[in-house]
Enzyme design. Sequence first.
Site, PDB file in Angstrom:
ATOM      1  N   VAL A  92      57.337  14.116 104.387  1.00 19.32           N
ATOM      2  CA  VAL A  92      57.832  14.575 103.086  1.00 19.32           C
ATOM      3  C   VAL A  92      59.362  14.536 103.061  1.00 19.32           C
ATOM      4  O   VAL A  92      59.990  15.084 102.172  1.00 19.32           O
ATOM      5  CB  VAL A  92      57.314  16.009 102.784  1.00 19.32           C
ATOM      6  CG1 VAL A  92      55.795  16.020 102.694  1.00 19.32           C
ATOM      7  CG2 VAL A  92      57.785  17.028 103.824  1.00 19.32           C
TER       8      VAL A  92
ATOM      9  N   HIS B  55      51.308  13.297 101.423  1.00 17.00           N
ATOM     10  CA  HIS B  55      51.523  14.749 101.562  1.00 17.00           C
ATOM     11  C   HIS B  55      52.645  15.264 100.655  1.00 17.00           C
ATOM     12  O   HIS B  55      53.150  16.362 100.851  1.00 17.00           O
ATOM     13  CB  HIS B  55      51.826  15.113 103.026  1.00 17.00           C
ATOM     14  CG  HIS B  55      50.627  15.014 103.923  1.00 17.00           C
ATOM     15  ND1 HIS B  55      50.686  15.159 105.291  1.00 17.00           N
ATOM     16  CD2 HIS B  55      49.314  14.800 103.641  1.00 17.00           C
ATOM     17  CE1 HIS B  55      49.473  15.031 105.808  1.00 17.00           C
ATOM     18  NE2 HIS B  55      48.624  14.798 104.834  1.00 17.00           N
TER      19      HIS B  55
ATOM     20  N   CYS C 150      61.269  28.488  88.270  1.00 15.80           N
ATOM     21  CA  CYS C 150      61.135  27.554  87.143  1.00 15.80           C
ATOM     22  C   CYS C 150      61.892  28.139  85.953  1.00 15.80           C
ATOM     23  O   CYS C 150      62.183  29.337  85.924  1.00 15.80           O
ATOM     24  CB  CYS C 150      59.648  27.421  86.828  1.00 15.80           C
ATOM     25  SG  CYS C 150      59.258  26.417  85.397  1.00 15.80           S
TER      26      CYS C 150
ATOM     27  N   CYS D  52      60.638  28.842  83.292  1.00 21.29           N
ATOM     28  CA  CYS D  52      59.747  29.830  82.665  1.00 21.29           C
ATOM     29  C   CYS D  52      59.826  31.179  83.387  1.00 21.29           C
ATOM     30  O   CYS D  52      59.210  32.146  82.966  1.00 21.29           O
ATOM     31  CB  CYS D  52      58.300  29.318  82.612  1.00 21.29           C
ATOM     32  SG  CYS D  52      57.406  29.457  84.177  1.00 21.29           S
TER      33      CYS D  52
ATOM     34  N   ASN E 210      53.594   4.824 119.463  1.00 24.34           N
ATOM     35  CA  ASN E 210      53.723   6.258 119.709  1.00 24.34           C
ATOM     36  C   ASN E 210      54.278   6.470 121.118  1.00 24.34           C
ATOM     37  O   ASN E 210      54.005   5.668 122.014  1.00 24.34           O
ATOM     38  CB  ASN E 210      52.343   6.937 119.574  1.00 24.34           C
ATOM     39  CG  ASN E 210      52.451   8.441 119.325  1.00 24.34           C
ATOM     40  OD1 ASN E 210      53.034   9.173 120.110  1.00 24.34           O
ATOM     41  ND2 ASN E 210      51.879   8.880 118.209  1.00 24.34           N
TER      42      ASN E 210
ATOM     43  N   ALA F 132      59.598   4.800 118.251  1.00 22.73           N
ATOM     44  CA  ALA F 132      59.471   3.898 117.102  1.00 22.73           C
ATOM     45  C   ALA F 132      60.795   3.206 116.789  1.00 22.73           C
ATOM     46  O   ALA F 132      60.808   2.043 116.368  1.00 22.73           O
ATOM     47  CB  ALA F 132      58.995   4.694 115.888  1.00 22.73           C
TER      48      ALA F 132
HETATM   49  P1  OAD Z   1      52.853  15.590 114.656  1.00 23.45           P
HETATM   50  O1  OAD Z   1      53.999  16.470 114.987  1.00 23.45           O
HETATM   51  O2  OAD Z   1      51.504  16.177 114.712  1.00 23.45           O
HETATM   52  O3  OAD Z   1      52.835  14.316 115.629  1.00 23.45           O
HETATM   53  C1  OAD Z   1      53.992  13.545 115.891  1.00 23.45           C
HETATM   54  C2  OAD Z   1      53.583  12.346 116.704  1.00 23.45           C
HETATM   55  O4  OAD Z   1      54.724  11.519 116.865  1.00 23.45           O
HETATM   56  C3  OAD Z   1      53.061  12.665 118.108  1.00 23.45           C
HETATM   57  O5  OAD Z   1      51.880  11.914 118.349  1.00 23.45           O
HETATM   58  C4  OAD Z   1      54.196  12.221 119.038  1.00 23.45           C
HETATM   59  O6  OAD Z   1      53.710  11.722 120.287  1.00 23.45           O
HETATM   60  C5  OAD Z   1      54.804  11.089 118.223  1.00 23.45           C
HETATM   61  N1  OAD Z   1      56.240  10.855 118.471  1.00 23.45           N
HETATM   62  C6  OAD Z   1      57.224  11.739 118.742  1.00 23.45           C
HETATM   63  N2  OAD Z   1      58.413  11.142 118.842  1.00 23.45           N
HETATM   64  C7  OAD Z   1      58.201   9.818 118.620  1.00 23.45           C
HETATM   65  C8  OAD Z   1      59.034   8.671 118.571  1.00 23.45           C
HETATM   66  N3  OAD Z   1      60.351   8.759 118.754  1.00 23.45           N
HETATM   67  N4  OAD Z   1      58.452   7.464 118.320  1.00 23.45           N
HETATM   68  C9  OAD Z   1      57.119   7.360 118.113  1.00 23.45           C
HETATM   69  N5  OAD Z   1      56.284   8.412 118.149  1.00 23.45           N
HETATM   70  C10 OAD Z   1      56.802   9.628 118.383  1.00 23.45           C
HETATM   71  O7  OAD Z   1      53.165  14.937 113.220  1.00 23.45           O
HETATM   72  P2  OAD Z   1      52.153  14.274 112.170  1.00 23.45           P
HETATM   73  O8  OAD Z   1      51.107  13.492 112.855  1.00 23.45           O
HETATM   74  O9  OAD Z   1      52.987  13.602 111.154  1.00 23.45           O
HETATM   75  O10 OAD Z   1      51.138  18.161 107.296  1.00 23.45           O
HETATM   76  O11 OAD Z   1      51.507  15.556 111.536  1.00 23.45           O
HETATM   77  C11 OAD Z   1      50.570  15.385 110.497  1.00 23.45           C
HETATM   78  C12 OAD Z   1      50.704  16.483 109.480  1.00 23.45           C
HETATM   79  O12 OAD Z   1      50.610  17.754 110.132  1.00 23.45           O
HETATM   80  C13 OAD Z   1      52.047  16.551 108.787  1.00 23.45           C
HETATM   81  O13 OAD Z   1      52.143  15.673 107.695  1.00 23.45           O
HETATM   82  C14 OAD Z   1      52.110  17.973 108.336  1.00 23.45           C
HETATM   83  C15 OAD Z   1      51.696  18.579 109.651  1.00 23.45           C
HETATM   84  O14 OAD Z   1      51.393  19.867 109.690  1.00 23.45           O
HETATM   85  C16 OAD Z   1      51.257  19.158 106.397  1.00 23.45           C
HETATM   86  O15 OAD Z   1      52.218  19.900 106.376  1.00 23.45           O
HETATM   87  C17 OAD Z   1      50.123  19.237 105.455  1.00 23.45           C
END
Ligand code: OAD
Length: 238
Positions: A101, A117, A146, A148, A211, A229
Site C-alpha cells: 500500500v 490491498h 471527513c 462531514c 525472495n 529483489a
Molecule cells: P511479509 O512481511 O509477510 O513477507 C515479506 C517477504 O519478503 C518474506 O517472505 C521475506 O523473506 C521477503 N523479503 C524480505 N526482504 C526481501 C528482499 N530484499 N528481497 C526479496 N524478498 C525479501 O509481507 P507480505 O507477504 O507482503 O496485509 O504480507 C502480506 C500481507 O500481510 C500484507 O499486504 C499486509 C500484511 O499484514 C494487510 O495489511 C491486509
Amino acid sequence: MQWEQVKDWLSAARSIAVLTGAGISAESGIPTFRGEGGLWRNFRAEDLATPQAFARDPLLVWEWYAWRRELIARAEPNPGHLALAALEPRIPEFHLITQNVDGLHDRAGSRAILKIHGDLWDLRCTRCQRQWTDRSVPLVELPPRCECGSIARPGVVWFGEGLPPCVWEQARRAASGCQLLLVVGTSAVVYPAAGLAPLAKSAGAKVVEVNVGDTPLSDLADVTLRGPASEILPVVCG
Ligand code: OAD
C-alpha cells in the site's frame, strides 16, 4: 544458470503477471510485516490491521499508519521497483499485482498496477464512505476527519475484509491468463493473494519466485531465485 533461464523466459513471454509483497520495498527502508523490525510498539500487523482494532482504538491504529506514512514518505523506489517499471512497456500484456500500500510502484513509473490491498495515501470516511487522497505527512489531525465530521480510516484492506471486487477479479484474470507469474518478496501466507500462484500454475503458467528466504510457494515455483529483489530484478528483467 537459473537467472539466465528466467531472463530468457521473461524476454520471450507475451503475457506476464507479477505479484509483489513487502519484501520488494524492504531495501527502500520499509520494514516487512513478518521480518525484523516488523513489530511496531510490540504489535503485529494482525493486531492492528483489523476492523475490530480500529473500532476499539482508532487513535492507536492511526498512530501506526502515521508512522508508516512517515517512513514511506521518506523512502525512494529501489532498483527492484524500477526494473519492473522498465519491463512493463516491453511486454504486450503486463499486470503488476501488489499487496503493498506504499505507492512505491507508482513512484517508480509502473502503470498497470492492481492494488489488491488498497493504498495508504487514500482515506475513507467511516460514515458517508467518501474517499479521498491525502499525502500530507504528518496528517493535520489524528484520527483524520471527513468534511462531514466523522472519523476517516485508511483506504486499505484489513484482515477479515473483502478485497475490492473489481481489482481482485482483474488480478485473478491476470494470474490465470499469463504465461509467466513472477512472485516477488511475499511470505505468501495471506489469502486470497497467496492463492494467485497456484491459480497461475494450474492454468499452465510458469511461476518464478524471488525472495531472500523460503515460502510456502517455493516448492510450487518452477524456479526460485534466492536473494534481494533489488539485485535480482534488474538482472533478470534487463
Ligand atoms: P511479509 O512481511 O509477510 O513477507 C515479506 C517477504 O519478503 C518474506 O517472505 C521475506 O523473506 C521477503 N523479503 C524480505 N526482504 C526481501 C528482499 N530484499 N528481497 C526479496 N524478498 C525479501 O509481507 P507480505 O507477504 O507482503 O496485509 O504480507 C502480506 C500481507 O500481510 C500484507 O499486504 C499486509 C500484511 O499484514 C494487510 O495489511 C491486509
